[in-house]
Design a protein around this motif. Structure first.
Motif, PDB file in Angstrom:
ATOM      1  N   ASP A  36      54.231  54.776 -11.693  1.00  0.00           N
ATOM      2  CA  ASP A  36      54.565  55.234 -13.050  1.00  0.00           C
ATOM      3  C   ASP A  36      54.868  56.730 -13.044  1.00  0.00           C
ATOM      4  O   ASP A  36      55.784  57.190 -13.724  1.00  0.00           O
ATOM      5  CB  ASP A  36      53.396  54.946 -14.000  1.00  0.00           C
ATOM      6  CG  ASP A  36      53.225  53.453 -14.241  1.00  0.00           C
ATOM      7  OD1 ASP A  36      54.225  52.719 -14.064  1.00  0.00           O
ATOM      8  OD2 ASP A  36      52.112  53.023 -14.571  1.00  0.00           O
ATOM      9  N   THR A  37      54.071  57.484 -12.314  1.00  0.00           N
ATOM     10  CA  THR A  37      54.322  58.933 -12.182  1.00  0.00           C
ATOM     11  C   THR A  37      54.275  59.285 -10.686  1.00  0.00           C
ATOM     12  O   THR A  37      53.221  59.656 -10.159  1.00  0.00           O
ATOM     13  CB  THR A  37      53.273  59.778 -12.940  1.00  0.00           C
ATOM     14  OG1 THR A  37      51.972  59.311 -12.552  1.00  0.00           O
ATOM     15  CG2 THR A  37      53.435  59.658 -14.433  1.00  0.00           C
ATOM     16  N   ARG A  90      54.262  60.837  -7.079  1.00  0.00           N
ATOM     17  CA  ARG A  90      53.877  62.142  -6.508  1.00  0.00           C
ATOM     18  C   ARG A  90      54.231  62.086  -5.032  1.00  0.00           C
ATOM     19  O   ARG A  90      53.545  61.442  -4.242  1.00  0.00           O
ATOM     20  CB  ARG A  90      52.384  62.384  -6.709  1.00  0.00           C
ATOM     21  CG  ARG A  90      51.994  62.703  -8.158  1.00  0.00           C
ATOM     22  CD  ARG A  90      50.609  62.214  -8.523  1.00  0.00           C
ATOM     23  NE  ARG A  90      49.559  62.687  -7.645  1.00  0.00           N
ATOM     24  CZ  ARG A  90      48.801  63.775  -7.877  1.00  0.00           C
ATOM     25  NH1 ARG A  90      49.002  64.502  -8.946  1.00  0.00           N
ATOM     26  NH2 ARG A  90      47.852  64.118  -7.043  1.00  0.00           N
ATOM     27  N   LYS A 149      60.618  60.293 -14.322  1.00  0.00           N
ATOM     28  CA  LYS A 149      59.343  59.596 -14.502  1.00  0.00           C
ATOM     29  C   LYS A 149      58.179  60.579 -14.642  1.00  0.00           C
ATOM     30  O   LYS A 149      57.018  60.186 -14.514  1.00  0.00           O
ATOM     31  CB  LYS A 149      59.096  58.644 -13.320  1.00  0.00           C
ATOM     32  CG  LYS A 149      60.171  57.561 -13.189  1.00  0.00           C
ATOM     33  CD  LYS A 149      59.864  56.563 -12.110  1.00  0.00           C
ATOM     34  CE  LYS A 149      58.912  55.505 -12.602  1.00  0.00           C
ATOM     35  NZ  LYS A 149      58.763  54.384 -11.645  1.00  0.00           N
ATOM     36  N   ALA A 150      58.518  61.833 -14.902  1.00  0.00           N
ATOM     37  CA  ALA A 150      57.508  62.892 -15.069  1.00  0.00           C
ATOM     38  C   ALA A 150      56.581  62.986 -13.857  1.00  0.00           C
ATOM     39  O   ALA A 150      55.386  63.283 -13.985  1.00  0.00           O
ATOM     40  CB  ALA A 150      56.691  62.673 -16.349  1.00  0.00           C
ATOM     41  N   GLY A 151      57.131  62.718 -12.668  1.00  0.00           N
ATOM     42  CA  GLY A 151      56.360  62.823 -11.437  1.00  0.00           C
ATOM     43  C   GLY A 151      56.526  64.195 -10.815  1.00  0.00           C
ATOM     44  O   GLY A 151      57.031  65.135 -11.438  1.00  0.00           O
ATOM     45  N   GLU A 152      56.087  64.306  -9.560  1.00  0.00           N
ATOM     46  CA  GLU A 152      56.168  65.594  -8.855  1.00  0.00           C
ATOM     47  C   GLU A 152      56.717  65.403  -7.450  1.00  0.00           C
ATOM     48  O   GLU A 152      56.327  64.448  -6.751  1.00  0.00           O
ATOM     49  CB  GLU A 152      54.780  66.218  -8.713  1.00  0.00           C
ATOM     50  CG  GLU A 152      54.306  66.982  -9.915  1.00  0.00           C
ATOM     51  CD  GLU A 152      52.988  67.694  -9.610  1.00  0.00           C
ATOM     52  OE1 GLU A 152      53.006  68.685  -8.846  1.00  0.00           O
ATOM     53  OE2 GLU A 152      51.957  67.223 -10.112  1.00  0.00           O
TER      54      GLU A 152
END
Lengths: 144, 118
Positions: free
Chosen positions: B45-46, B48, B77-80
């Motif tokens: 979902d997020t 990394r 997906k507002a990840g990093e």
């Protein structure tokens, strides 16, 4: 600036198929000769990058929409201190001056459009013919 | 499915991506890498992701393009995404293209791990 229309005098000329093994073999051969002529380290890095970008551009962009059987013509001539290289595709060509600047903030997130700027950054001279289907590059060793 | 060109491992919610090949240059290889990493992004979902370039000697503008595509997908997906262990000659390519401004780049994977939020 070199005239991109003029063939490199005394160059090795290869008609290269769109085949990764053949491309890799040619690049390794060229780099081997380059190393023998004193182009190691950062010079070899620059030459490999510029050749890769020129060949990729020729097949992926120059021949886009055309038969995958089309070959590109690669010329190279190496002597101590000077490396010359040209790639010509059989496509309609493009206008390099029309390429957007990939370093502008609004273009940083775009995944394409950096090949030509890298060739220009790493080679001493880069020129295109008027049609835009032939690029010629020269790398002059700093001490040459 | 051809043989993977990546080594993937997970630690504390961060997926470490390492390359099998020293040269990331040709289109077919880059496309395969892009698809494999995209698969990892889609699993979370997020997402990394920490991409290590410790084995990499050369990369092309097509590889940079794939990294940008991956970065865009992770941002959606507002990840990093963090990058680490980049050879100085390759880092120069990031500087020339100003992509050092787009990506979070660290000297080591340890430093990169500390930079992830939470």
């Amino acid at each position: 600036m070199p005239d991109a229309n003029t063939h490199i005098e005394g160059a090795h000329v290869v008609d290269l198929a769109h085949d990764r093994d053949a491309i890799t073999a040619l690049i390794e051969q060229i780099l081997g000769v380059a190393e023998q002529n004193g182009f190691g380290g950062s010079a070899a890095f620059a030459i490999r990058l510029a050749i890769e970008e020129a060949i990729t551009n020729a097949f992926e962009h120059g021949h886009k929409g055309l038969s995958d059987d089309l070959t590109i013509r690669v010329e190279h001539r190496i002597e101590p201190g000077v490396f010359e290289f040209a790639v010509e595709d059989q496509g309609p060509g493009f206008q390099p001056s029309a390429l957007p600047d990939p370093t502008l903030l609004e273009n940083l997130s775009k995944p394409s459009g950096r090949g030509v700027m890298l060739m220009k950054a790493y080679m001493s001279e880069v020129s295109f013919n008027a049609q835009g289907n032939r690029v010629k590059m020269r790398y002059i060793a700093p001490s040459a | 499915m051809s043989e993977s060109r990546l080594r993937l491992s997970e630690n504390e919610g961060v997926t470490l991506v390492e390359f099998v090949d020293r040269n990331i240059l040709d289109e077919a290889n880059i496309q395969a890498i892009n698809e494999e990493i995209t698969g990892e992004i889609e699993k979370s979902d997020t997402p990394r992701l920490l991409i290590s370039f410790s084995n990499v000697d050369h990369l092309s503008s097509a590889a940079l393009g794939a990294l940008i595509t991956i970065n865009n997908k992770i941002k959606e997906k507002a990840g990093e995404l963090h990058l680490a262990n980049i050879d100085p000659q390759i880092y120069e390519v990031f500087v020339i293209t100003r992509l050092n401004k787009l990506f979070n780049i660290h000297d080591t994977t340890d430093e990169a791990r500390e930079a992830f939020a939470n």
